[in-house]
Design an enzyme around this catalytic site. Structure first.
Site, PDB file in Angstrom:
ATOM      1  N   GLY A 154      48.396  -9.762  -5.330  1.00 42.27           N
ATOM      2  CA  GLY A 154      49.458  -9.500  -4.421  1.00 42.27           C
ATOM      3  C   GLY A 154      50.704  -9.913  -5.639  1.00 42.27           C
ATOM      4  O   GLY A 154      50.919 -10.053  -7.000  1.00 42.27           O
ATOM      5  N   ILE A 156      52.296 -12.888  -6.213  1.00 45.94           N
ATOM      6  CA  ILE A 156      51.687 -13.910  -7.236  1.00 45.94           C
ATOM      7  C   ILE A 156      50.716 -13.343  -8.455  1.00 45.94           C
ATOM      8  O   ILE A 156      50.398 -13.610  -9.356  1.00 45.94           O
ATOM      9  CB  ILE A 156      51.626 -15.108  -6.887  1.00 45.94           C
ATOM     10  CG1 ILE A 156      52.556 -15.514  -5.384  1.00 45.94           C
ATOM     11  CG2 ILE A 156      50.656 -15.971  -7.633  1.00 45.94           C
ATOM     12  CD1 ILE A 156      52.051 -16.327  -4.799  1.00 45.94           C
ATOM     13  N   SER A 175      40.563  -7.349  -6.046  1.00 50.05           N
ATOM     14  CA  SER A 175      41.497  -6.883  -5.382  1.00 50.05           C
ATOM     15  C   SER A 175      40.994  -6.317  -4.154  1.00 50.05           C
ATOM     16  O   SER A 175      40.551  -5.072  -4.407  1.00 50.05           O
ATOM     17  CB  SER A 175      43.449  -6.567  -5.545  1.00 50.05           C
ATOM     18  OG  SER A 175      43.807  -6.982  -4.302  1.00 50.05           O
ATOM     19  N   ARG A 176      41.264  -6.683  -2.840  1.00 49.51           N
ATOM     20  CA  ARG A 176      41.384  -5.913  -1.690  1.00 49.51           C
ATOM     21  C   ARG A 176      42.026  -3.851  -1.885  1.00 49.51           C
ATOM     22  O   ARG A 176      41.548  -2.901  -1.461  1.00 49.51           O
ATOM     23  CB  ARG A 176      41.566  -5.917  -0.951  1.00 49.51           C
ATOM     24  CG  ARG A 176      40.769  -7.386   0.052  1.00 49.51           C
ATOM     25  CD  ARG A 176      41.123  -8.116   1.339  1.00 49.51           C
ATOM     26  NE  ARG A 176      42.000  -8.459   1.416  1.00 49.51           N
ATOM     27  CZ  ARG A 176      43.313  -8.735   2.722  1.00 49.51           C
ATOM     28  NH1 ARG A 176      42.240  -8.647   3.619  1.00 49.51           N
ATOM     29  NH2 ARG A 176      43.538  -9.544   2.192  1.00 49.51           N
ATOM     30  N   THR A 177      43.122  -4.155  -2.456  1.00 50.83           N
ATOM     31  CA  THR A 177      44.145  -2.985  -2.674  1.00 50.83           C
ATOM     32  C   THR A 177      44.361  -2.507  -4.469  1.00 50.83           C
ATOM     33  O   THR A 177      44.685  -3.815  -4.762  1.00 50.83           O
ATOM     34  CB  THR A 177      45.637  -3.258  -1.961  1.00 50.83           C
ATOM     35  OG1 THR A 177      45.038  -3.660  -0.710  1.00 50.83           O
ATOM     36  CG2 THR A 177      46.051  -1.959  -2.300  1.00 50.83           C
ATOM     37  N   THR A 230      45.194 -22.107  -7.129  1.00 54.69           N
ATOM     38  CA  THR A 230      46.645 -22.149  -6.780  1.00 54.69           C
ATOM     39  C   THR A 230      46.530 -21.121  -5.682  1.00 54.69           C
ATOM     40  O   THR A 230      48.091 -21.963  -5.002  1.00 54.69           O
ATOM     41  CB  THR A 230      47.869 -22.004  -7.551  1.00 54.69           C
ATOM     42  OG1 THR A 230      47.636 -20.474  -7.838  1.00 54.69           O
ATOM     43  CG2 THR A 230      47.383 -22.677  -8.862  1.00 54.69           C
ATOM     44  N   ARG A 232      44.632 -21.092  -1.891  1.00 58.71           N
ATOM     45  CA  ARG A 232      43.913 -22.021  -0.938  1.00 58.71           C
ATOM     46  C   ARG A 232      43.142 -22.944  -0.978  1.00 58.71           C
ATOM     47  O   ARG A 232      41.898 -22.412  -1.823  1.00 58.71           O
ATOM     48  CB  ARG A 232      44.060 -21.023   0.690  1.00 58.71           C
ATOM     49  CG  ARG A 232      45.036 -20.521   0.798  1.00 58.71           C
ATOM     50  CD  ARG A 232      46.566 -21.453   1.078  1.00 58.71           C
ATOM     51  NE  ARG A 232      46.458 -21.462   2.481  1.00 58.71           N
ATOM     52  CZ  ARG A 232      47.265 -22.377   3.226  1.00 58.71           C
ATOM     53  NH1 ARG A 232      48.676 -22.770   1.946  1.00 58.71           N
ATOM     54  NH2 ARG A 232      47.619 -23.078   4.417  1.00 58.71           N
ATOM     55  N   GLU A 261      44.884 -31.589   3.240  1.00 64.51           N
ATOM     56  CA  GLU A 261      46.148 -32.308   2.225  1.00 64.51           C
ATOM     57  C   GLU A 261      46.362 -32.764   1.320  1.00 64.51           C
ATOM     58  O   GLU A 261      46.151 -34.225   2.346  1.00 64.51           O
ATOM     59  CB  GLU A 261      47.479 -31.268   3.125  1.00 64.51           C
ATOM     60  CG  GLU A 261      47.606 -30.152   2.797  1.00 64.51           C
ATOM     61  CD  GLU A 261      48.486 -29.629   1.971  1.00 64.51           C
ATOM     62  OE1 GLU A 261      48.639 -29.972   1.621  1.00 64.51           O
ATOM     63  OE2 GLU A 261      47.674 -28.306   2.093  1.00 64.51           O
ATOM     64  N   HIS A 281      48.863 -29.915  -4.749  1.00 66.01           N
ATOM     65  CA  HIS A 281      49.865 -29.184  -3.902  1.00 66.01           C
ATOM     66  C   HIS A 281      50.843 -28.896  -3.928  1.00 66.01           C
ATOM     67  O   HIS A 281      51.887 -28.510  -3.214  1.00 66.01           O
ATOM     68  CB  HIS A 281      49.230 -29.331  -2.688  1.00 66.01           C
ATOM     69  CG  HIS A 281      49.450 -27.832  -2.141  1.00 66.01           C
ATOM     70  ND1 HIS A 281      49.325 -27.923  -0.377  1.00 66.01           N
ATOM     71  CD2 HIS A 281      50.530 -26.815  -2.482  1.00 66.01           C
ATOM     72  CE1 HIS A 281      49.869 -26.732   0.095  1.00 66.01           C
ATOM     73  NE2 HIS A 281      50.153 -25.552  -0.951  1.00 66.01           N
TER      74      HIS A 281
END
Length: 314
Positions: A154, A156, A175-177, A230, A232, A261, A281
């Site tokens: 994406g 990033i 990547s999916r796309t 970086t 999730r 978190e 984070h």
């Protein structure tokens, strides 16, 4: 129009208030809270009368939403939105938008801070210097010529790819796309894991990505490779990562996100793993990113009022 910003957003209250007033074009009732509280009771108290709620990554679930009868819009001042009960919002016709793009530069910067910390042994070098020692045993490697693998391309991931190319890396991506990015080779996940010296994760958290990097995937990586996360925390199986690090399955990891978190408990397993650089984070958190985010929050609200919502995720 009542707007409740249920937590601080990293900019001065008066600056954010001015941006929101300009967005609406009238004098809204603004509730800008000075501290972050995450209990359902506190969130209900802060948002029960609001038409619009603004928050970052606080969990905002059905228990809260159902006690906010006036709520029409949730503006997530964050990129990810898996902490919002989207099904409940759908049932109640509440629009949800995010602030995609505000932290692209900040996150990409931290990726390379982590990579360079590992490649050049920065943490160990700092310790050695303070203890009156030399570079012995701390000679690292250059990024030029290394194979840099990116999972998720994406905004990033794309910026990370561009920076990696500037360092002189060979860049591959899964990547999916597929995207036409000069210098980037698209391939499958297994190839990225097997061939890369550095693997950087940039996928969202969803049903398909939770645990996508586990024992089997880590075993595909080079023993000399680094994993950077970086994205999730739940994208990586923490227990499998700790085992891989301690057993030399991979050489090191730079981790900014966890399956919970921060603050992390003293006995959190990753804290004791070998050759890690851990940050709490913080990838998205820069003064410039927070300023961009405030602008996007105001634009999101302005667009929704105009009947042309943007950054919609619901």
């Amino acid at each position: 129009m009542k707007i409740s910003v249920v937590e601080p957003l990293g900019v001065k209250k008066e600056v954010l208030a001015e941006k929101l007033r300009k967005a609406i074009g009238e004098d809204p009732q603004l509730m800008l809270w000075d501290d972050r509280k995450e209990s359902d009771a506190d969130l209900v108290e802060r948002s029960k009368d609001a038409d619009i709620v603004v928050l970052s990554n606080i969990k905002y679930g059905r228990t809260v939403i159902e006690q906010c009868p006036s709520l029409k819009m949730i503006c997530v001042a964050f990129t990810g939105f898996d902490h919002i009960d989207m099904e409940c919002c759908k049932e109640k016709g509440i629009l949800v938008c995010n602030c995609a793009g505000y932290s692209t530069v900040a996150v990409a910067d931290l990726v390379f801070a982590l990579v360079l910390s590992l490649a050049r042994n920065i943490v160990a070098c700092d310790k050695a210097t303070r203890e009156g020692k030399t570079k012995d045993g701390l000679v690292g490697f250059e990024l030029e010529g290394k194979k840099f693998g990116i999972i998720g391309l994406g905004a990033i991931g794309t910026r990370v790819a561009q920076i990696a190319l500037a360092f002189g890396c060979e860049v591959s991506a899964y990547s999916r796309t597929a995207k036409a990015i000069p210098g980037v080779t698209f391939t499958d996940l297994e190839t990225v894991l097997k061939e890369s010296d550095i693997v950087s994760l940039h996928v969202p958290q969803c049903k398909e990505t939770i645990g996508m990097i586990g024992k089997e995937e880590l075993a595909l990586m080079k023993k000399s490779a680094f994993l950077i996360n970086t994205a999730r925390g739940p994208v990586v199986d923490t227990a499998a990562l700790v085992t891989a690090l301690n057993n030399g399955v991979i050489a090191g990891a730079g981790i900014d996100v966890f399956d919970k978190e921060p603050p992390l408990a003293p006995d959190y397993s990753l804290l004791g793993a070998k050759n890690t650089v851990l940050t709490p984070h913080v990838a998205f958190a820069s003064s410039q990113a927070f300023a961009k985010r405030a602008d996007i929050v105001a634009d999101n609200i302005r667009a929704w009022i105009a009947g042309k919502p943007v950054h919609v995720v619901s």
